[in-house]
Design an enzyme around this catalytic site. Structure first.
Site, PDB file in Angstrom:
ATOM      1  CB  VAL A  61      -0.990   0.021   1.189  1.00 32.77           C
ATOM      2  CG1 VAL A  61      -2.013  -1.090   1.067  1.00 32.77           C
ATOM      3  CG2 VAL A  61      -0.254  -0.047   2.524  1.00 32.77           C
ATOM      4  CE1 TYR A 152       1.235   0.189  14.656  1.00 36.97           C
ATOM      5  CE2 TYR A 152       0.828   0.786  16.944  1.00 36.97           C
ATOM      6  CZ  TYR A 152       0.416   0.175  15.777  1.00 36.97           C
ATOM      7  OH  TYR A 152      -0.802  -0.450  15.725  1.00 36.97           O
TER       8      TYR A 152
END
Length: 244
Positions: A61, A152
């Site tokens: 992606v 993250y």
């Protein structure tokens, strides 16, 4: 007519559970995967067993051209995409001083840029139809932050900002954008922490257990459905009370 749902990273874990729940709601599925073609095929077969059509499409992606090709194939084989669930993600633990450019760029490329790529690819059809639902999967660490998971957490906070801002921009076009922020969910990504850590995380969760992929799938499918037709720009935390 919008008949298809695209769930990124849906070969396993949360993505697979979301795909199956959407199939139960009547959507045909584009099952996206990066490396695990075998697992993606299993997801697609499970969707078909529920009476819906399914295709598997390999795409990283973070690669805009690969995402564009994936959406074109989905539209050609299944019809216009009415639901997009941005689930694909990478995670890991590292001290911030050890985070190099490659790790930083990969996390942002998949977790945040990936969502940008998929949204921009499906938007033309949604804008034409003046309807559609986008559900982004963030994390409680995007809300609160986490030691040794700075990169993250930054990407997941970005997903929340993307959700809230894009919801305001697309609302006049009848397109809803919402977000699910999972807590500690029992997936392959979490199991690597070891049983002792998992037991401690379950103990730290007020409901006394780790979440299951289906817990997130139910929330995401609700936000995608017409039952949430007056809900947009929201972050639904599904964490068993972990962050209060």
């Amino acid at each position: 007519m919008q008949t298809a749902a695209l769930v990124t990273g849906s070969s396993r874990g949360i993505g697979r559970a979301v795909a199956l729940e959407l199939a139960r709601q009547g959507w045909d599925l584009c099952v996206n995967y990066h490396e695990r073609a075998d697992a993606a095929a299993e997801t697609a077969q499970a969707v078909r067993a529920l009476g819906r059509r399914a295709i598997t499409v390999q795409a990283d992606v973070s690669d805009r051209s690969a995402v564009g090709a994936m959406v074109e194939r989905c539209q050609a084989e299944l019809g216009e995409i009415g639901v997009l669930v941005n689930n694909a993600g990478v995670a890991g633990q590292a001290l911030f001083q050890d985070v190099d450019d490659a790790l930083w760029d990969r996390y942002f490329g998949v977790n945040l840029q990936g969502a940008r790529n998929t949204v921009q690819a499906v938007l033309p059809a949604m804008l034409h139809e003046k309807r559609g639902s986008i559900v982004n999967i963030s994390s409680i660490w995007g809300l609160r932050g986490a030691s040794c998971e700075v990169t993250y957490s930054c990407t997941k906070a970005g997903i929340i900002a993307l959700t809230r801002s894009l919801a305001m921009e697309l609302a006049p076009s009848g397109i809803r954008v919402n977000c699910v922020a999972p807590g500690v969910i029992e997936t392959d990504m979490v199991r690597v922490l070891g049983q002792e850590t998992l037991d401690q995380l379950a103990s730290d969760t007020p409901l006394g257990r780790l979440g299951q992929p289906e817990d997130i799938a139910h929330a995401a499918a609700f936000l995608a459905s017409d039952k949430a037709g007056f809900i947009t720009g929201q972050v639904l935390t599904v964490d068993g009370g972990f962050i209060g």
